[in-house]
Design an enzyme around this catalytic site. Structure first.
Site, PDB file in Angstrom:
ATOM      1  N   GLY A  98       0.830  -1.200   0.000  1.00  0.00           N
ATOM      2  CA  GLY A  98       0.000   0.000   0.000  1.00  0.00           C
ATOM      3  C   GLY A  98       0.863   1.247   0.000  1.00  0.00           C
ATOM      4  O   GLY A  98       2.010   1.246  -0.452  1.00  0.00           O
ATOM      5  N   GLY A  99       0.305   2.306   0.557  1.00  0.00           N
ATOM      6  CA  GLY A  99       1.039   3.574   0.589  1.00  0.00           C
ATOM      7  C   GLY A  99       2.314   3.493   1.393  1.00  0.00           C
ATOM      8  O   GLY A  99       3.177   4.371   1.283  1.00  0.00           O
TER       9      GLY A  99
ATOM     10  N   GLY B   1      24.721  13.829 -28.170  1.00  0.00           N
ATOM     11  CA  GLY B   1      24.212  14.340 -26.897  1.00  0.00           C
ATOM     12  C   GLY B   1      24.871  13.645 -25.729  1.00  0.00           C
ATOM     13  O   GLY B   1      25.069  14.242 -24.666  1.00  0.00           O
ATOM     14  N   ALA B   2      25.218  12.376 -25.920  1.00  0.00           N
ATOM     15  CA  ALA B   2      25.801  11.626 -24.809  1.00  0.00           C
ATOM     16  C   ALA B   2      27.171  12.191 -24.427  1.00  0.00           C
ATOM     17  O   ALA B   2      27.578  12.112 -23.271  1.00  0.00           O
ATOM     18  CB  ALA B   2      25.892  10.152 -25.166  1.00  0.00           C
TER      19      ALA B   2
END
Ligand code: HXC
Length: 508
Positions: A163-164, A398-399
Protein backbone atom coordinates in the site's frame (compact mmCIF):
# COMPACT_ATOMS: atom_id res chain seq x y z
CA UNK A 1 14.53 3.07 45.20
CA UNK A 2 12.04 0.50 46.40
CA UNK A 3 12.23 -3.10 45.35
CA UNK A 4 8.64 -2.85 44.07
CA UNK A 5 9.45 0.09 41.78
CA UNK A 6 12.33 -1.85 40.26
CA UNK A 7 10.18 -4.95 39.82
CA UNK A 8 7.56 -2.90 38.02
CA UNK A 9 10.12 -1.52 35.59
CA UNK A 10 11.62 -4.96 34.97
CA UNK A 11 8.18 -6.43 34.32
CA UNK A 12 7.32 -3.72 31.78
CA UNK A 13 10.68 -4.13 30.04
CA UNK A 14 10.17 -7.88 29.87
CA UNK A 15 6.73 -7.39 28.31
CA UNK A 16 8.22 -5.03 25.75
CA UNK A 17 11.03 -7.44 24.88
CA UNK A 18 8.58 -10.24 24.23
CA UNK A 19 6.75 -8.27 21.51
CA UNK A 20 3.90 -10.37 20.15
CA UNK A 21 4.87 -13.42 22.25
CA UNK A 22 6.95 -16.57 21.93
CA UNK A 23 4.63 -18.29 19.47
CA UNK A 24 4.82 -15.43 16.99
CA UNK A 25 8.56 -15.14 17.44
CA UNK A 26 8.81 -18.82 16.49
CA UNK A 27 6.61 -18.21 13.45
CA UNK A 28 8.91 -15.37 12.44
CA UNK A 29 11.95 -17.64 12.75
CA UNK A 30 10.20 -20.44 10.86
CA UNK A 31 9.88 -18.05 7.90
CA UNK A 32 13.62 -17.48 7.89
CA UNK A 33 13.19 -14.02 9.41
CA UNK A 34 14.74 -12.47 12.51
CA UNK A 35 12.76 -10.46 15.07
CA UNK A 36 13.04 -6.69 15.23
CA UNK A 37 15.43 -6.78 18.18
CA UNK A 38 17.60 -9.52 16.66
CA UNK A 39 17.85 -7.47 13.48
CA UNK A 40 19.06 -4.42 15.37
CA UNK A 41 21.73 -6.54 17.05
CA UNK A 42 22.93 -7.73 13.65
CA UNK A 43 22.95 -4.24 12.20
CA UNK A 44 24.59 -2.26 15.00
CA UNK A 45 27.96 -2.44 16.74
CA UNK A 46 27.67 -4.94 19.63
CA UNK A 47 26.04 -3.49 22.73
CA UNK A 48 25.56 -0.05 21.17
CA UNK A 49 21.75 0.02 20.94
CA UNK A 50 19.81 2.38 23.19
CA UNK A 51 16.08 1.97 22.91
CA UNK A 52 13.71 4.94 22.93
CA UNK A 53 10.00 4.67 23.76
CA UNK A 54 10.24 1.00 24.77
CA UNK A 55 7.26 1.52 27.05
CA UNK A 56 5.01 3.45 24.66
CA UNK A 57 1.61 1.93 23.97
CA UNK A 58 -1.88 3.19 23.39
CA UNK A 59 -4.10 1.25 25.80
CA UNK A 60 -3.33 -0.64 29.00
CA UNK A 61 -3.97 -4.08 27.49
CA UNK A 62 -1.89 -3.52 24.36
CA UNK A 63 1.61 -4.77 23.67
CA UNK A 64 4.15 -2.57 25.43
CA UNK A 65 6.24 -0.75 22.85
CA UNK A 66 3.62 -1.32 20.14
CA UNK A 67 4.77 -2.85 16.84
CA UNK A 68 8.07 -1.06 16.32
CA UNK A 69 11.40 -0.91 18.15
CA UNK A 70 13.17 2.45 17.88
CA UNK A 71 16.35 4.00 19.15
CA UNK A 72 19.93 4.79 18.31
CA UNK A 73 23.19 2.92 18.11
CA UNK A 74 26.57 2.90 16.39
CA UNK A 75 27.89 1.52 13.12
CA UNK A 76 31.70 1.45 13.01
CA UNK A 77 31.47 3.77 16.00
CA UNK A 78 29.32 6.34 14.19
CA UNK A 79 25.88 7.38 15.44
CA UNK A 80 22.79 6.12 13.53
CA UNK A 81 19.10 6.27 14.35
CA UNK A 82 17.09 3.15 13.71
CA UNK A 83 13.62 1.71 13.72
CA UNK A 84 12.65 -1.92 13.26
CA UNK A 85 9.03 -2.85 12.67
CA UNK A 86 7.95 -5.85 14.73
CA UNK A 87 5.84 -8.22 12.64
CA UNK A 88 5.03 -10.31 15.73
CA UNK A 89 2.80 -7.47 17.00
CA UNK A 90 -0.31 -7.05 14.84
CA UNK A 91 1.74 -7.81 11.74
CA UNK A 92 3.97 -4.78 12.34
CA UNK A 93 1.03 -2.62 11.29
CA UNK A 94 1.34 1.14 11.62
CA UNK A 95 -0.97 3.02 13.98
CA UNK A 96 -0.74 6.15 16.09
CA UNK A 97 1.90 4.99 18.61
CA UNK A 98 3.97 3.20 15.98
CA UNK A 99 3.96 6.32 13.80
CA UNK A 100 4.85 8.64 16.67
CA UNK A 101 7.76 6.45 17.69
CA UNK A 102 9.21 6.52 14.18
CA UNK A 103 8.65 10.26 13.84
CA UNK A 104 10.46 10.95 17.12
CA UNK A 105 13.48 9.00 15.89
CA UNK A 106 13.40 10.81 12.56
CA UNK A 107 13.31 14.18 14.32
CA UNK A 108 16.29 13.20 16.46
CA UNK A 109 18.23 11.96 13.43
CA UNK A 110 17.61 15.19 11.57
CA UNK A 111 18.39 17.39 14.56
CA UNK A 112 21.58 15.54 15.44
CA UNK A 113 22.76 15.01 11.86
CA UNK A 114 22.95 11.21 11.84
CA UNK A 115 21.75 8.68 9.25
CA UNK A 116 18.38 6.97 9.61
CA UNK A 117 18.06 3.24 8.92
CA UNK A 118 14.51 1.84 8.82
CA UNK A 119 13.89 -1.91 8.96
CA UNK A 120 10.49 -2.52 7.35
CA UNK A 121 8.34 -5.60 8.00
CA UNK A 122 4.72 -4.56 8.19
CA UNK A 123 1.17 -5.28 7.03
CA UNK A 124 0.75 -1.54 6.42
CA UNK A 125 -1.78 0.84 7.90
CA UNK A 126 -3.41 -0.68 11.02
CA UNK A 127 -6.93 -1.19 9.79
CA UNK A 128 -8.62 -0.80 13.20
CA UNK A 129 -6.96 2.60 13.75
CA UNK A 130 -8.44 4.15 10.62
CA UNK A 131 -7.37 7.68 9.85
CA UNK A 132 -4.84 7.69 12.74
CA UNK A 133 -2.90 5.09 10.77
CA UNK A 134 -3.03 7.15 7.60
CA UNK A 135 -1.95 10.23 9.55
CA UNK A 136 1.03 8.29 10.90
CA UNK A 137 2.21 7.52 7.37
CA UNK A 138 1.71 11.09 6.25
CA UNK A 139 3.80 12.31 9.19
CA UNK A 140 6.58 9.86 8.23
CA UNK A 141 6.56 10.84 4.54
CA UNK A 142 6.75 14.52 5.51
CA UNK A 143 9.83 13.89 7.64
CA UNK A 144 11.42 11.67 4.98
CA UNK A 145 11.11 14.60 2.59
CA UNK A 146 12.46 17.19 5.03
CA UNK A 147 15.41 14.94 5.85
CA UNK A 148 16.18 14.25 2.18
CA UNK A 149 19.55 15.74 1.32
CA UNK A 150 20.33 16.45 4.98
CA UNK A 151 20.97 12.97 6.40
CA UNK A 152 21.35 9.69 4.50
CA UNK A 153 18.15 7.63 4.79
CA UNK A 154 18.25 3.89 4.19
CA UNK A 155 15.27 1.53 3.97
CA UNK A 156 15.66 -2.20 4.46
CA UNK A 157 12.67 -4.29 3.40
CA UNK A 158 12.53 -7.53 5.37
CA UNK A 159 8.94 -8.64 4.86
CA UNK A 160 5.78 -7.14 3.42
CA UNK A 161 5.70 -3.47 2.49
CA UNK A 162 2.33 -2.79 0.94
CA UNK A 163 0.00 0.00 0.00
CA UNK A 164 1.04 3.57 0.59
CA UNK A 165 3.67 2.24 2.99
CA UNK A 166 6.00 1.84 0.03
CA UNK A 167 6.34 5.58 -0.31
CA UNK A 168 8.56 6.03 2.71
CA UNK A 169 11.25 3.74 1.24
CA UNK A 170 10.69 5.36 -2.15
CA UNK A 171 11.53 8.81 -0.75
CA UNK A 172 14.62 7.55 1.11
CA UNK A 173 18.00 7.34 -0.59
CA UNK A 174 18.59 3.59 -0.79
CA UNK A 175 16.34 0.54 -0.54
CA UNK A 176 17.64 -2.93 0.29
CA UNK A 177 15.56 -6.07 -0.25
CA UNK A 178 16.05 -9.71 0.72
CA UNK A 179 15.43 -12.38 -1.89
CA UNK A 180 12.40 -14.56 -1.16
CA UNK A 181 11.13 -12.83 2.01
CA UNK A 182 10.54 -9.20 1.11
CA UNK A 183 8.07 -7.64 -1.27
CA UNK A 184 6.71 -4.20 -2.10
CA UNK A 185 3.57 -3.23 -3.97
CA UNK A 186 0.80 -0.65 -3.99
CA UNK A 187 -1.90 -3.32 -4.22
CA UNK A 188 -1.42 -7.03 -3.58
CA UNK A 189 -2.17 -10.00 -5.85
CA UNK A 190 -5.78 -10.30 -4.65
CA UNK A 191 -6.66 -6.72 -5.52
CA UNK A 192 -4.81 -7.06 -8.81
CA UNK A 193 -6.93 -10.14 -9.63
CA UNK A 194 -10.17 -8.36 -8.69
CA UNK A 195 -9.42 -5.21 -10.67
CA UNK A 196 -7.52 -6.43 -13.72
CA UNK A 197 -8.16 -10.22 -13.64
CA UNK A 198 -4.44 -10.66 -13.85
CA UNK A 199 -3.04 -13.67 -11.95
CA UNK A 200 0.24 -12.86 -10.29
CA UNK A 201 2.21 -14.14 -7.30
CA UNK A 202 3.64 -11.95 -4.51
CA UNK A 203 7.12 -12.62 -5.85
CA UNK A 204 6.31 -11.83 -9.48
CA UNK A 205 4.42 -8.69 -8.52
CA UNK A 206 6.80 -7.10 -6.06
CA UNK A 207 9.61 -9.45 -5.03
CA UNK A 208 13.24 -8.45 -4.72
CA UNK A 209 14.24 -9.59 -8.23
CA UNK A 210 11.44 -7.63 -9.89
CA UNK A 211 12.35 -4.45 -8.06
CA UNK A 212 16.07 -4.93 -8.64
CA UNK A 213 15.81 -5.61 -12.39
CA UNK A 214 12.61 -4.07 -13.72
CA UNK A 215 11.28 -1.24 -11.56
CA UNK A 216 14.58 -0.04 -10.10
CA UNK A 217 12.90 0.37 -6.70
CA UNK A 218 15.52 -1.84 -4.98
CA UNK A 219 19.09 -0.56 -5.07
CA UNK A 220 20.52 -3.65 -3.41
CA UNK A 221 19.32 -7.26 -3.16
CA UNK A 222 20.81 -9.71 -0.68
CA UNK A 223 20.31 -13.47 -0.32
CA UNK A 224 19.55 -13.34 3.42
CA UNK A 225 19.19 -11.02 6.39
CA UNK A 226 22.74 -11.53 7.68
CA UNK A 227 24.20 -10.27 4.43
CA UNK A 228 21.77 -7.37 4.11
CA UNK A 229 22.97 -5.88 7.40
CA UNK A 230 26.61 -6.33 6.36
CA UNK A 231 25.88 -4.44 3.15
CA UNK A 232 24.06 -1.61 4.96
CA UNK A 233 27.12 -1.18 7.18
CA UNK A 234 29.37 -1.22 4.12
CA UNK A 235 27.26 1.42 2.36
CA UNK A 236 27.38 3.73 5.39
CA UNK A 237 31.18 3.48 5.41
CA UNK A 238 31.20 5.59 2.21
CA UNK A 239 28.75 8.22 3.44
CA UNK A 240 29.05 11.25 5.67
CA UNK A 241 26.62 11.43 8.61
CA UNK A 242 24.99 14.53 7.17
CA UNK A 243 25.26 17.12 4.40
CA UNK A 244 27.50 19.44 6.44
CA UNK A 245 30.23 16.82 6.73
CA UNK A 246 32.68 15.34 4.27
CA UNK A 247 32.52 11.59 3.66
CA UNK A 248 34.73 9.60 6.03
CA UNK A 249 38.30 9.09 4.83
CA UNK A 250 40.40 6.04 5.46
CA UNK A 251 44.14 5.75 5.48
CA UNK A 252 44.88 4.65 1.92
CA UNK A 253 45.74 0.98 1.79
CA UNK A 254 46.53 1.14 -1.94
CA UNK A 255 49.39 3.31 -3.26
CA UNK A 256 48.06 6.57 -4.76
CA UNK A 257 50.76 6.50 -7.46
CA UNK A 258 50.00 2.89 -8.46
CA UNK A 259 49.90 2.50 -12.25
CA UNK A 260 47.53 0.01 -13.86
CA UNK A 261 49.28 -1.24 -17.05
CA UNK A 262 46.34 -3.52 -17.84
CA UNK A 263 44.29 -0.42 -18.69
CA UNK A 264 46.44 0.28 -21.77
CA UNK A 265 44.83 -2.64 -23.57
CA UNK A 266 41.44 -2.61 -21.86
CA UNK A 267 39.39 -0.64 -24.40
CA UNK A 268 39.59 -2.61 -27.69
CA UNK A 269 40.65 -0.71 -30.80
CA UNK A 270 37.66 -1.95 -32.74
CA UNK A 271 34.71 0.28 -31.79
CA UNK A 272 32.39 -2.69 -32.20
CA UNK A 273 34.11 -4.77 -29.53
CA UNK A 274 32.84 -4.68 -25.98
CA UNK A 275 34.78 -4.73 -22.72
CA UNK A 276 33.90 -4.80 -19.05
CA UNK A 277 33.96 -1.34 -17.49
CA UNK A 278 33.81 -2.96 -14.03
CA UNK A 279 37.34 -4.23 -14.66
CA UNK A 280 38.42 -0.67 -15.52
CA UNK A 281 36.86 0.66 -12.32
CA UNK A 282 38.46 -2.05 -10.19
CA UNK A 283 41.87 -1.31 -11.70
CA UNK A 284 41.58 2.37 -10.82
CA UNK A 285 40.04 2.51 -7.34
CA UNK A 286 41.58 1.63 -3.97
CA UNK A 287 41.97 -2.14 -3.54
CA UNK A 288 39.56 -2.80 -6.42
CA UNK A 289 36.71 -2.16 -3.96
CA UNK A 290 33.61 -0.96 -5.84
CA UNK A 291 30.20 -1.02 -4.11
CA UNK A 292 27.82 -1.08 -7.01
CA UNK A 293 24.38 0.50 -6.60
CA UNK A 294 21.47 -0.71 -8.75
CA UNK A 295 23.66 -3.49 -10.16
CA UNK A 296 20.81 -5.26 -11.96
CA UNK A 297 18.79 -2.24 -13.08
CA UNK A 298 19.79 -0.54 -16.35
CA UNK A 299 23.08 -2.47 -16.37
CA UNK A 300 24.26 -0.47 -19.42
CA UNK A 301 25.20 2.21 -16.89
CA UNK A 302 27.23 1.48 -13.76
CA UNK A 303 26.96 3.61 -10.63
CA UNK A 304 28.43 3.05 -7.19
CA UNK A 305 30.88 4.00 -4.49
CA UNK A 306 34.62 3.47 -4.24
CA UNK A 307 37.65 5.25 -2.78
CA UNK A 308 40.62 7.04 -4.27
CA UNK A 309 43.55 7.49 -1.87
CA UNK A 310 41.14 6.71 0.97
CA UNK A 311 38.57 9.31 -0.06
CA UNK A 312 35.04 8.15 -1.03
CA UNK A 313 33.92 8.93 -4.58
CA UNK A 314 30.80 8.23 -6.61
CA UNK A 315 31.40 6.56 -9.97
CA UNK A 316 29.16 6.88 -13.00
CA UNK A 317 30.30 4.82 -15.97
CA UNK A 318 28.97 3.27 -19.11
CA UNK A 319 29.09 -0.50 -19.40
CA UNK A 320 30.08 -1.20 -23.05
CA UNK A 321 29.45 -4.89 -22.37
CA UNK A 322 25.68 -4.28 -22.27
CA UNK A 323 23.83 -2.60 -25.15
CA UNK A 324 27.18 -1.02 -26.06
CA UNK A 325 26.69 1.35 -23.12
CA UNK A 326 23.83 3.32 -24.69
CA UNK A 327 21.93 5.83 -22.62
CA UNK A 328 18.27 4.91 -22.32
CA UNK A 329 15.38 5.87 -20.06
CA UNK A 330 16.28 3.62 -17.14
CA UNK A 331 19.99 4.42 -17.33
CA UNK A 332 19.18 8.14 -17.27
CA UNK A 333 16.98 7.77 -14.19
CA UNK A 334 19.57 5.62 -12.47
CA UNK A 335 22.41 8.02 -13.23
CA UNK A 336 20.51 11.19 -12.32
CA UNK A 337 19.37 9.88 -8.95
CA UNK A 338 22.87 8.73 -8.05
CA UNK A 339 24.53 11.98 -9.14
CA UNK A 340 22.06 13.98 -7.05
CA UNK A 341 22.70 11.79 -4.03
CA UNK A 342 26.46 12.31 -4.30
CA UNK A 343 25.97 16.03 -4.71
CA UNK A 344 23.77 16.21 -1.59
CA UNK A 345 26.43 14.51 0.49
CA UNK A 346 29.69 16.05 -0.73
CA UNK A 347 30.87 12.92 -2.55
CA UNK A 348 33.04 13.79 -5.58
CA UNK A 349 31.89 12.37 -8.90
CA UNK A 350 34.14 10.44 -11.25
CA UNK A 351 32.63 9.67 -14.66
CA UNK A 352 33.99 7.13 -17.14
CA UNK A 353 32.34 7.64 -20.50
CA UNK A 354 32.08 5.19 -23.38
CA UNK A 355 28.74 5.51 -25.10
CA UNK A 356 27.55 5.54 -28.70
CA UNK A 357 24.72 7.89 -27.63
CA UNK A 358 21.04 7.71 -26.73
CA UNK A 359 19.08 4.59 -27.71
CA UNK A 360 16.92 5.33 -30.78
CA UNK A 361 13.38 4.04 -31.38
CA UNK A 362 9.71 4.53 -30.65
CA UNK A 363 9.82 2.67 -27.33
CA UNK A 364 12.33 5.15 -25.99
CA UNK A 365 10.84 8.25 -27.62
CA UNK A 366 7.28 7.44 -26.54
CA UNK A 367 8.52 6.50 -23.09
CA UNK A 368 9.93 10.00 -22.72
CA UNK A 369 13.69 9.62 -23.25
CA UNK A 370 13.72 13.39 -23.80
CA UNK A 371 12.63 14.21 -20.26
CA UNK A 372 14.50 11.26 -18.72
CA UNK A 373 17.73 12.12 -20.50
CA UNK A 374 17.25 15.73 -19.40
CA UNK A 375 17.50 14.54 -15.78
CA UNK A 376 21.10 13.46 -16.36
CA UNK A 377 22.02 16.83 -17.83
CA UNK A 378 20.24 18.63 -15.00
CA UNK A 379 21.88 16.49 -12.33
CA UNK A 380 25.41 16.90 -13.66
CA UNK A 381 25.01 20.62 -14.31
CA UNK A 382 23.48 21.22 -10.89
CA UNK A 383 26.13 19.23 -9.00
CA UNK A 384 28.69 21.40 -7.23
CA UNK A 385 30.86 18.59 -5.84
CA UNK A 386 34.22 18.01 -7.54
CA UNK A 387 33.55 16.48 -10.96
CA UNK A 388 36.12 14.62 -13.01
CA UNK A 389 35.46 12.76 -16.26
CA UNK A 390 37.48 10.37 -18.39
CA UNK A 391 36.39 9.43 -21.90
CA UNK A 392 37.69 5.91 -22.35
CA UNK A 393 36.42 5.42 -25.90
CA UNK A 394 33.19 6.69 -27.50
CA UNK A 395 31.48 9.95 -26.63
CA UNK A 396 29.09 10.76 -29.42
CA UNK A 397 26.42 13.37 -29.83
CA UNK A 398 24.21 14.34 -26.90
CA UNK A 399 25.80 11.63 -24.81
CA UNK A 400 29.17 13.43 -25.07
CA UNK A 401 27.57 16.51 -23.54
CA UNK A 402 25.60 14.56 -20.93
CA UNK A 403 28.46 12.47 -19.59
CA UNK A 404 30.01 15.17 -17.43
CA UNK A 405 31.43 17.21 -20.28
CA UNK A 406 33.35 20.42 -19.63
CA UNK A 407 30.27 22.32 -20.77
CA UNK A 408 28.22 21.10 -17.78
CA UNK A 409 30.70 22.53 -15.33
CA UNK A 410 33.03 19.57 -14.94
CA UNK A 411 36.31 20.51 -13.29
CA UNK A 412 38.74 18.12 -14.95
CA UNK A 413 38.11 16.40 -18.28
CA UNK A 414 40.47 13.70 -19.47
CA UNK A 415 40.45 11.20 -22.33
CA UNK A 416 42.35 8.10 -23.33
CA UNK A 417 44.16 8.32 -26.69
CA UNK A 418 41.63 6.02 -28.42
CA UNK A 419 38.70 8.31 -27.52
CA UNK A 420 36.23 9.16 -30.29
CA UNK A 421 34.39 12.44 -29.78
CA UNK A 422 32.08 13.74 -32.49
CA UNK A 423 28.51 14.65 -33.34
CA UNK A 424 27.80 11.11 -34.43
CA UNK A 425 29.60 7.84 -35.20
CA UNK A 426 31.58 7.60 -38.48
CA UNK A 427 29.07 5.30 -40.20
CA UNK A 428 26.08 7.52 -39.47
CA UNK A 429 27.96 10.70 -40.29
CA UNK A 430 29.13 9.39 -43.66
CA UNK A 431 25.59 8.30 -44.57
CA UNK A 432 24.25 11.79 -43.85
CA UNK A 433 27.09 13.84 -45.33
CA UNK A 434 27.65 11.78 -48.48
CA UNK A 435 24.19 10.38 -49.22
CA UNK A 436 24.06 11.77 -52.76
CA UNK A 437 27.61 10.83 -53.63
CA UNK A 438 27.21 7.29 -52.30
CA UNK A 439 23.90 6.70 -54.09
CA UNK A 440 25.55 7.38 -57.45
CA UNK A 441 29.06 6.05 -56.73
CA UNK A 442 30.21 3.11 -58.84
CA UNK A 443 31.83 1.21 -56.02
CA UNK A 444 29.71 2.56 -53.17
CA UNK A 445 31.02 0.19 -50.51
CA UNK A 446 34.69 0.95 -51.18
CA UNK A 447 33.95 4.68 -51.23
CA UNK A 448 31.97 4.40 -47.99
CA UNK A 449 34.89 2.63 -46.29
CA UNK A 450 37.27 5.33 -47.52
CA UNK A 451 35.04 8.16 -46.30
CA UNK A 452 34.49 6.43 -42.94
CA UNK A 453 38.22 6.03 -42.38
CA UNK A 454 38.77 9.67 -43.30
CA UNK A 455 36.03 10.82 -40.89
CA UNK A 456 37.47 8.72 -38.11
CA UNK A 457 40.89 10.21 -38.71
CA UNK A 458 39.68 13.80 -38.85
CA UNK A 459 36.89 13.90 -36.26
CA UNK A 460 36.58 10.70 -34.21
CA UNK A 461 39.59 11.27 -31.96
CA UNK A 462 40.28 13.24 -28.78
CA UNK A 463 42.52 15.85 -30.36
CA UNK A 464 39.91 18.24 -31.73
CA UNK A 465 38.39 18.50 -28.23
CA UNK A 466 41.87 18.80 -26.68
CA UNK A 467 42.74 21.62 -29.13
CA UNK A 468 39.65 23.55 -28.05
CA UNK A 469 40.31 23.00 -24.33
CA UNK A 470 37.18 20.88 -23.90
CA UNK A 471 39.58 18.22 -22.67
CA UNK A 472 42.29 19.20 -20.22
CA UNK A 473 44.58 16.32 -21.15
CA UNK A 474 44.82 13.14 -23.15
CA UNK A 475 46.35 10.58 -20.80
CA UNK A 476 47.95 7.17 -21.02
CA UNK A 477 45.32 4.77 -19.61
CA UNK A 478 47.70 3.19 -17.08
CA UNK A 479 48.08 6.61 -15.42
CA UNK A 480 44.36 7.09 -14.82
CA UNK A 481 44.46 6.38 -11.08
CA UNK A 482 47.27 8.80 -10.16
CA UNK A 483 45.80 11.43 -12.50
CA UNK A 484 42.38 11.18 -10.84
CA UNK A 485 43.89 11.31 -7.35
CA UNK A 486 45.99 14.36 -8.23
CA UNK A 487 42.93 16.09 -9.71
CA UNK A 488 40.81 15.30 -6.65
CA UNK A 489 43.43 16.84 -4.39
CA UNK A 490 43.27 20.12 -6.31
CA UNK A 491 39.49 20.20 -5.91
CA UNK A 492 39.35 19.86 -2.14
CA UNK A 493 38.63 23.54 -1.63
CA UNK A 494 36.25 23.85 -4.57
CA UNK A 495 33.71 26.66 -4.23
CA UNK A 496 30.96 27.27 -6.77
CA UNK A 497 28.68 30.24 -7.26
CA UNK A 498 25.04 29.52 -8.02
CA UNK A 499 22.12 31.93 -8.54
CA UNK A 500 19.88 32.12 -5.45
CA UNK A 501 16.65 30.18 -5.80
CA UNK A 502 14.25 28.09 -3.75
CA UNK A 503 15.03 24.97 -5.76
CA UNK A 504 15.34 24.05 -9.39
CA UNK A 505 12.68 22.15 -11.30
CA UNK A 506 14.20 18.77 -12.14
CA UNK A 507 12.52 17.28 -15.21
CA UNK A 508 10.68 14.19 -13.87
C1 HXC B 1 -4.09 -4.67 11.29
C2 HXC B 1 -2.90 -6.46 10.52
C3 HXC B 1 -2.61 -5.78 9.34
C4 HXC B 1 -3.12 -4.48 9.17
C5 HXC B 1 -1.68 -7.70 9.24
N1 HXC B 1 -2.32 -7.64 10.42
N2 HXC B 1 -1.84 -6.58 8.56
N3 HXC B 1 -3.63 -5.90 11.49
N4 HXC B 1 -3.84 -3.96 10.18
N5 HXC B 1 -2.86 -3.76 8.09
C6 HXC B 1 -2.38 -8.67 11.43
C7 HXC B 1 -3.19 -9.85 10.99
O1 HXC B 1 -4.55 -9.63 11.24
C8 HXC B 1 -2.64 -10.95 11.87
O2 HXC B 1 -3.17 -10.81 13.17
C9 HXC B 1 -1.17 -10.58 11.99
O3 HXC B 1 -1.10 -9.20 11.63
C10 HXC B 1 -0.30 -11.36 11.04
O4 HXC B 1 -0.87 -11.29 9.76
P1 HXC B 1 -1.13 -12.57 8.86
O5 HXC B 1 -2.12 -12.19 7.85
O6 HXC B 1 -1.45 -13.75 9.73
O7 HXC B 1 0.31 -12.81 8.24
P2 HXC B 1 0.67 -13.29 6.78
O8 HXC B 1 -0.13 -14.50 6.42
O9 HXC B 1 2.12 -13.40 6.76
O10 HXC B 1 0.23 -12.12 5.82
C11 HXC B 1 0.88 -10.88 5.91
C12 HXC B 1 0.14 -9.87 5.03
C13 HXC B 1 -1.36 -9.85 5.40
C14 HXC B 1 0.32 -10.25 3.56
C15 HXC B 1 0.81 -8.53 5.25
O11 HXC B 1 -1.48 -9.72 6.81
C16 HXC B 1 -2.08 -8.75 4.74
O12 HXC B 1 -2.45 -8.82 3.56
N6 HXC B 1 -2.35 -7.69 5.49
C17 HXC B 1 -3.05 -6.54 5.01
C18 HXC B 1 -2.18 -5.77 4.08
C19 HXC B 1 -2.84 -4.53 3.64
O13 HXC B 1 -3.67 -4.54 2.74
N7 HXC B 1 -2.55 -3.46 4.38
C20 HXC B 1 -3.11 -2.21 4.15
C21 HXC B 1 -2.39 -1.62 2.94
S1 HXC B 1 -3.01 -0.06 2.59
P3 HXC B 1 -3.78 -12.08 13.94
O14 HXC B 1 -4.05 -11.56 15.30
O15 HXC B 1 -4.99 -12.47 13.19
O16 HXC B 1 -2.73 -13.13 13.88
C22 HXC B 1 -2.05 0.89 3.50
C23 HXC B 1 -2.39 2.30 3.39
C24 HXC B 1 -1.22 3.12 3.77
O17 HXC B 1 -1.17 0.49 4.14
C25 HXC B 1 -1.52 4.50 3.35
C26 HXC B 1 -0.35 5.35 3.54
C27 HXC B 1 -0.52 6.58 2.77
Amino acid sequence: MSHIALERLRALEARARLGGGLERIEQQHARGKYTARERLELLLDPGSFYEVDALAHRDEDEVVGDSVVTGWGRIEGRLVYVYAQDFTVLGGSVGLVHGRKICKIMDLALRNGAPLVGLNDSGGARIQEGVDALAAYGDIFYRNTLASGVIPQISVILGPCAGGAVYSPAITDFTFMVRGTSYMFITGPEVVRAVTREEVTFEALGGAEVHARKSGIAHFVCPDEQSVFREVRRLLSFLPSNNAEDPPRRDPSDRPDRLAPELDSMAPESPERAYDMRAVIRAIVDDGDFMEVHADFAPNLLVGFARLAGRPIGIVAQQPDILAGVLDIDASDKGARFIRFCDCFNIPLVTLADTPGFLPGTVQEHGGIIRHGAKMIFAYAEATVPKIAVITRKAYGGAYIVMSSKHLGTDVNLAWPGAEIAVMGPEGAVSVLYRKELSSAEDAEARRAELTADYRQRFANPYVAARRGYLDAVIVPRETRPRLIAALETLEGKRVWRPAKKHGNLPV
